[in-house]
Design an enzyme around this catalytic site. Sequence first.
Site, PDB file in Angstrom:
ATOM      1  N   ASP A   6      16.414  -2.564  -0.969  1.00  0.00           N
ATOM      2  CA  ASP A   6      15.140  -2.815  -1.626  1.00  0.00           C
ATOM      3  C   ASP A   6      14.645  -4.199  -1.234  1.00  0.00           C
ATOM      4  OD1 ASP A   6      17.013  -4.218  -3.106  1.00  0.00           O
ATOM      5  OD2 ASP A   6      16.212  -3.657  -5.051  1.00  0.00           O
ATOM      6  N   THR A  30      27.995  -7.783   4.048  1.00  0.00           N
ATOM      7  CA  THR A  30      26.696  -7.510   4.695  1.00  0.00           C
ATOM      8  C   THR A  30      25.509  -7.821   3.786  1.00  0.00           C
ATOM      9  OG1 THR A  30      26.787  -5.183   4.001  1.00  0.00           O
ATOM     10  CG2 THR A  30      27.663  -5.716   6.184  1.00  0.00           C
ATOM     11  N   CYS A  73      12.093 -12.918  -8.780  1.00  0.00           N
ATOM     12  CA  CYS A  73      13.000 -13.089  -7.645  1.00  0.00           C
ATOM     13  C   CYS A  73      12.646 -14.304  -6.795  1.00  0.00           C
ATOM     14  CB  CYS A  73      12.991 -11.818  -6.784  1.00  0.00           C
ATOM     15  SG  CYS A  73      13.840 -10.438  -7.580  1.00  0.00           S
ATOM     16  N   ASP A  91      24.734  -6.718   0.951  1.00  0.00           N
ATOM     17  CA  ASP A  91      24.151  -5.466   0.467  1.00  0.00           C
ATOM     18  C   ASP A  91      23.663  -5.629  -0.968  1.00  0.00           C
ATOM     19  OD1 ASP A  91      23.422  -2.725   0.639  1.00  0.00           O
ATOM     20  OD2 ASP A  91      25.143  -2.371   1.936  1.00  0.00           O
ATOM     21  N   ASP A 108      21.486  -8.768 -11.950  1.00  0.00           N
ATOM     22  CA  ASP A 108      20.276  -9.478 -11.540  1.00  0.00           C
ATOM     23  C   ASP A 108      19.609 -10.052 -12.782  1.00  0.00           C
ATOM     24  OD1 ASP A 108      18.087 -10.370  -9.912  1.00  0.00           O
ATOM     25  OD2 ASP A 108      18.516  -8.684  -8.582  1.00  0.00           O
ATOM     26  N   SER A 164      24.752 -13.619 -24.533  1.00  0.00           N
ATOM     27  CA  SER A 164      23.588 -14.472 -24.716  1.00  0.00           C
ATOM     28  C   SER A 164      24.010 -15.925 -24.864  1.00  0.00           C
ATOM     29  CB  SER A 164      22.797 -14.034 -25.958  1.00  0.00           C
ATOM     30  OG  SER A 164      23.597 -14.158 -27.126  1.00  0.00           O
ATOM     31  N   ASP A 194      18.836  -2.136  -7.712  1.00  0.00           N
ATOM     32  CA  ASP A 194      19.960  -2.237  -6.781  1.00  0.00           C
ATOM     33  C   ASP A 194      20.892  -1.032  -6.857  1.00  0.00           C
ATOM     34  OD1 ASP A 194      19.132  -4.613  -5.696  1.00  0.00           O
ATOM     35  OD2 ASP A 194      20.328  -5.870  -7.024  1.00  0.00           O
ATOM     36  N   LYS A 207      15.283 -17.227  -6.775  1.00  0.00           N
ATOM     37  CA  LYS A 207      16.586 -17.120  -6.117  1.00  0.00           C
ATOM     38  C   LYS A 207      16.906 -18.400  -5.354  1.00  0.00           C
ATOM     39  CE  LYS A 207      17.191 -12.166  -5.175  1.00  0.00           C
ATOM     40  NZ  LYS A 207      17.382 -11.167  -4.108  1.00  0.00           N
TER      41      LYS A 207
END
Length: 362
Positions: free
Chosen positions: A241, A62, A31, A64, A82, A155, A105, A34
């Site tokens: 999270d 928001t 992460c 989320d 993700d 892929s 998530d 990002k």
Amino acid sequence: MTESASAAVPAGFLPVATVPRLTSLSHGGGCGCKIAPGVLANLLKRHMPLPAFPHLMVGPDTADDAAVYRLNDEQALIATTDFFMPIVDDAYDFGRIAATNALSDVYAMGGTPILALALVGMPISVLPHDTIAAVLRGGEDVCAEAGIPIAGGHSIDSVEPIYGLAALGLVHPQHVKRNATAQAGDVLVLGKALGVGVLAAALKQNQLDAAGYAALIATTTQLNRPGIALAALPQVHALTDVTGFGLLGHTLELARGAQLTARLRYAALPWLPGVEAFAQAGIATGASGRNWNAYRTGVTLAPRLPAIAQALLTDPQTSGGLLVACAPEAVPDVLTLFYEQGFAAATVIGEMRAGAAQVEVV
């Protein structure tokens, strides 16, 4: 025999000496790769607002964890995706981490996963096919642990290795947990220890020992299943999270969504083994600095905090823990749910108060 060794090498196989480290093929990992929150906010500002969709319960307004679409009075569909570049060099572990992170998530919205699609981008001519297969197997094994199939995917042949999931889940419409609905007086509970980004940076610098690596893998492959039971507790008011924007960034999203002040107690924060020592040695990710630059105006750090506090509080978490805002009387039940499912590091880290939409760390 005069036949050269290379003539007998099967397709998709590379000699061990020529196989690169997975983390050497990517400019960022987990992460931590990002898009910086400030850049992302600027990009999203350029888009027209969504028209009204009466059954869309949770959209992008928001920030989320996932989209939620009401199907009927008993079911709402959770949809999220993700994916990222490698955070570790072991291909199987990379696949497990990426899949666990993607499913998080769904759990963070209070949902139960039902299926996933694999998102795969690999440098086919650079990595052995066995290595790529191990990434996929890691993701499949995590989804099997979650009780769901990988039912398809897509892929591509890419310059950097990329893996993740598009994940779907179901939740009762009345049990959807958002990141914007915390209430004044709520207590904040964190489900996992912090410091994933620091340990990953230490690994990339060959400074993480076997015990540190084991701790890194254990936390990043632990499914955030308590989110399902937490969703059924009416006194759990908000849930998210902690991932790429670090503890400060995701807590600030809670504060801004509720228009409240989130107060964190630094001394109460749980850290993975070795994290503080690595931070004191200057080991951190580039994403930590980008995170701080993006939301520093919404954060107040007490002067007495240690010098490493800023770097640790902004450390990007890959497959991090659930952050729960609940009524004080619900704290024992919340902690029990975590402990019963193996989340020994779960602990109270702060509270929500009336005041400006900001985070205070004391």
